[in-house]
Write a protein that holds these residues in place. Structure first.
Motif, PDB file in Angstrom:
ATOM      1  N   VAL A  84       0.855  -1.187   0.000  1.00  0.00           N
ATOM      2  CA  VAL A  84       0.000   0.000   0.000  1.00  0.00           C
ATOM      3  C   VAL A  84       0.895   1.243   0.000  1.00  0.00           C
ATOM      4  CG1 VAL A  84      -1.757   1.324   1.251  1.00  0.00           C
ATOM      5  CG2 VAL A  84      -1.866  -1.185   1.225  1.00  0.00           C
ATOM      6  N   ILE A  85       0.703   2.091  -1.009  1.00  0.00           N
ATOM      7  CA  ILE A  85       1.420   3.366  -1.078  1.00  0.00           C
ATOM      8  C   ILE A  85       0.571   4.415  -0.362  1.00  0.00           C
ATOM      9  CG2 ILE A  85       2.339   5.159  -2.601  1.00  0.00           C
ATOM     10  CD1 ILE A  85       2.579   2.985  -4.790  1.00  0.00           C
ATOM     11  N   LEU A  86       1.132   5.003   0.678  1.00  0.00           N
ATOM     12  CA  LEU A  86       0.393   5.994   1.466  1.00  0.00           C
ATOM     13  C   LEU A  86       0.546   7.374   0.835  1.00  0.00           C
ATOM     14  CD1 LEU A  86       1.404   4.859   5.077  1.00  0.00           C
ATOM     15  CD2 LEU A  86      -0.713   4.321   3.852  1.00  0.00           C
ATOM     16  N   ALA A  87      -0.559   7.901   0.319  1.00  0.00           N
ATOM     17  CA  ALA A  87      -0.550   9.222  -0.326  1.00  0.00           C
ATOM     18  C   ALA A  87      -1.755  10.030   0.119  1.00  0.00           C
ATOM     19  CB  ALA A  87      -0.543   9.059  -1.841  1.00  0.00           C
ATOM     20  N   GLY A  88      -2.192   9.805   1.349  1.00  0.00           N
ATOM     21  CA  GLY A  88      -3.423  10.442   1.825  1.00  0.00           C
ATOM     22  C   GLY A  88      -3.225  11.788   2.491  1.00  0.00           C
ATOM     23  N   GLY A  89      -1.957  12.267   2.593  1.00  0.00           N
ATOM     24  CA  GLY A  89      -1.697  13.540   3.262  1.00  0.00           C
ATOM     25  C   GLY A  89      -2.059  14.732   2.391  1.00  0.00           C
ATOM     26  N   GLN A  90      -1.896  15.919   2.956  1.00  0.00           N
ATOM     27  CA  GLN A  90      -2.311  17.138   2.255  1.00  0.00           C
ATOM     28  C   GLN A  90      -1.147  17.870   1.579  1.00  0.00           C
ATOM     29  OE1 GLN A  90      -4.449  18.377   5.937  1.00  0.00           O
ATOM     30  NE2 GLN A  90      -6.073  18.932   4.537  1.00  0.00           N
TER      31      GLN A  90
ATOM     32  N   ASN B 256      -3.330   4.439  -1.352  1.00  0.00           N
ATOM     33  CA  ASN B 256      -4.203   5.085  -0.370  1.00  0.00           C
ATOM     34  C   ASN B 256      -4.174   6.590  -0.625  1.00  0.00           C
ATOM     35  OD1 ASN B 256      -3.569   6.400   2.797  1.00  0.00           O
ATOM     36  ND2 ASN B 256      -5.623   5.811   2.167  1.00  0.00           N
ATOM     37  N   ALA B 257      -5.307   7.122  -1.102  1.00  0.00           N
ATOM     38  CA  ALA B 257      -5.409   8.552  -1.391  1.00  0.00           C
ATOM     39  C   ALA B 257      -6.856   8.980  -1.236  1.00  0.00           C
ATOM     40  CB  ALA B 257      -4.919   8.847  -2.809  1.00  0.00           C
ATOM     41  N   ASN B 258      -7.034  10.235  -0.880  1.00  0.00           N
ATOM     42  CA  ASN B 258      -8.373  10.772  -0.682  1.00  0.00           C
ATOM     43  C   ASN B 258      -8.749  11.698  -1.842  1.00  0.00           C
ATOM     44  OD1 ASN B 258      -8.824   9.549   2.003  1.00  0.00           O
ATOM     45  ND2 ASN B 258      -7.092  10.834   2.587  1.00  0.00           N
ATOM     46  N   GLY B 259     -10.030  12.007  -1.967  1.00  0.00           N
ATOM     47  CA  GLY B 259     -10.486  12.839  -3.076  1.00  0.00           C
ATOM     48  C   GLY B 259     -10.858  11.985  -4.283  1.00  0.00           C
ATOM     49  N   ASP B 260     -10.902  12.608  -5.444  1.00  0.00           N
ATOM     50  CA  ASP B 260     -11.358  11.936  -6.656  1.00  0.00           C
ATOM     51  C   ASP B 260     -10.329  10.912  -7.126  1.00  0.00           C
ATOM     52  OD1 ASP B 260     -12.435  11.127  -9.040  1.00  0.00           O
ATOM     53  OD2 ASP B 260     -12.287  13.077 -10.034  1.00  0.00           O
TER      54      ASP B 260
ATOM     55  N   ILE C 180      -7.723   3.415  -2.625  1.00  0.00           N
ATOM     56  CA  ILE C 180      -8.506   3.226  -1.400  1.00  0.00           C
ATOM     57  C   ILE C 180      -8.400   4.486  -0.546  1.00  0.00           C
ATOM     58  CG2 ILE C 180      -8.483   0.700  -1.349  1.00  0.00           C
ATOM     59  CD1 ILE C 180      -5.989   0.792   0.373  1.00  0.00           C
ATOM     60  N   ALA C 181      -9.536   5.001  -0.134  1.00  0.00           N
ATOM     61  CA  ALA C 181      -9.577   6.230   0.663  1.00  0.00           C
ATOM     62  C   ALA C 181      -9.626   5.890   2.147  1.00  0.00           C
ATOM     63  CB  ALA C 181     -10.803   7.052   0.273  1.00  0.00           C
ATOM     64  N   ASP C 182      -9.215   6.868   2.964  1.00  0.00           N
ATOM     65  CA  ASP C 182      -9.357   6.709   4.411  1.00  0.00           C
ATOM     66  C   ASP C 182     -10.832   6.513   4.757  1.00  0.00           C
ATOM     67  OD1 ASP C 182      -6.649   7.250   4.516  1.00  0.00           O
ATOM     68  OD2 ASP C 182      -6.879   9.278   5.337  1.00  0.00           O
ATOM     69  N   SER C 183     -11.106   5.618   5.693  1.00  0.00           N
ATOM     70  CA  SER C 183     -12.490   5.432   6.145  1.00  0.00           C
ATOM     71  C   SER C 183     -12.815   6.370   7.301  1.00  0.00           C
ATOM     72  CB  SER C 183     -12.710   3.974   6.570  1.00  0.00           C
ATOM     73  OG  SER C 183     -11.794   3.608   7.588  1.00  0.00           O
ATOM     74  N   ILE C 184     -11.790   7.069   7.800  1.00  0.00           N
ATOM     75  CA  ILE C 184     -11.972   8.018   8.901  1.00  0.00           C
ATOM     76  C   ILE C 184     -11.761   9.422   8.345  1.00  0.00           C
ATOM     77  CG2 ILE C 184     -10.976   8.788  11.092  1.00  0.00           C
ATOM     78  CD1 ILE C 184     -10.292   5.771  11.514  1.00  0.00           C
ATOM     79  N   ASP C 185     -12.699  10.312   8.583  1.00  0.00           N
ATOM     80  CA  ASP C 185     -12.640  11.661   8.017  1.00  0.00           C
ATOM     81  C   ASP C 185     -11.636  12.545   8.757  1.00  0.00           C
ATOM     82  OD1 ASP C 185     -14.565  11.070   6.135  1.00  0.00           O
ATOM     83  OD2 ASP C 185     -16.227  11.648   7.450  1.00  0.00           O
ATOM     84  N   GLY C 186     -11.119  13.534   8.049  1.00  0.00           N
ATOM     85  CA  GLY C 186     -10.385  14.601   8.730  1.00  0.00           C
ATOM     86  C   GLY C 186      -8.870  14.500   8.693  1.00  0.00           C
ATOM     87  N   PHE C 187      -8.281  13.734   7.793  1.00  0.00           N
ATOM     88  CA  PHE C 187      -6.822  13.654   7.671  1.00  0.00           C
ATOM     89  C   PHE C 187      -6.169  13.403   9.033  1.00  0.00           C
ATOM     90  CE2 PHE C 187      -8.146  16.262   4.029  1.00  0.00           C
ATOM     91  CZ  PHE C 187      -7.547  15.548   2.990  1.00  0.00           C
TER      92      PHE C 187
END
Length: 200
Positions: free
Chosen positions: A7-13, A50-54, A66-73
């Motif tokens: 899993v590549i973690l790319a969910g940060g801002q 792992n990334a959020n948004g579109d 795959i997006a985070d299942s928990i909101d709010g970064f």
């Protein structure tokens, strides 16, 4: 030993980089994502991002997004949980996570993490490098995570746990020591990208 999923973690801002997706920044004429995939894909049974948004913006990577299942970064543990839930749906028993902004991580990352986890029922291992002050510095976005602990992690996040090592220490998390500190150099700022070009 069964190969884990990656899993590549790319969910940060990416605030220090000016926002947007750090993984699409170019290094040596190729995206950071491409460098990371080149190193991770041969070591695992499959890869997700792992990334959020579109998710459509990553369509050309041809990876499950795959997006985070928990909101709010809430940090990398949310990405780990998303990865564990995905792995469970794929019938896997573990994942290895890497950061999307770290293009030089070791080509033997996965076997070294697995070796460090041998002999435990649910191997939980973080990568580490030598540190002159602390003995070793852990790299919390680079780890081997057992699917068996995903509900425990979900409960910990619901209770407000955010620090990776706080949770891994509760579960006798181990470390795999890698000699080359530069291997985990991550690109946080435009200046880091210039340094990475020189390292490349």
């Amino acid at each position: 030993m069964k190969q884990p999923l990656g899993v590549i973690l790319a969910g940060g801002q990416a605030t220090r980089m000016g926002g947007g997706d750090k993984g699409v920044r170019l290094l040596g004429g190729r995206r950071l994502f491409d460098h990371v995939l080149d190193r991770l894909a041969p070591q695992v049974a499959g890869v997700a991002l792992n990334a959020n948004g579109d998710p459509a913006r990553f369509a050309d990577l041809n990876l499950p997004v795959i997006a985070d299942s928990i909101d709010g970064f809430v940090g990398p543990l949310a990405g780990v949980l998303a990865g564990l839930d995905w792995a469970a749906s794929e019938g896997a028993n573990a994942i290895v996570t890497v950061a999307a902004d770290t293009p030089f991580f070791p080509c033997n990352l996965v076997p070294c993490l697995q070796l460090a986890g041998e002999g435990t029922a649910h191997p939980l291992v973080l990568a580490a490098t030598p540190d002159p002050k602390r003995g070793q510095a852990r790299h919390p976005t680079f780890g081997l995570w057992p699917v068996a602990l995903r509900d425990d992690l979900r409960a910990a996040l619901a209770d407000g746990v955010r620090k990776v090592v706080q949770w891994t220490d509760q579960h006798d998390g181990r470390t795999a020591l890698f000699p080359d500190e530069a291997a985990f150099f991550n690109v946080n700022t435009p200046d880091d990208l210039i340094r990475a070009e020189a390292m490349l």
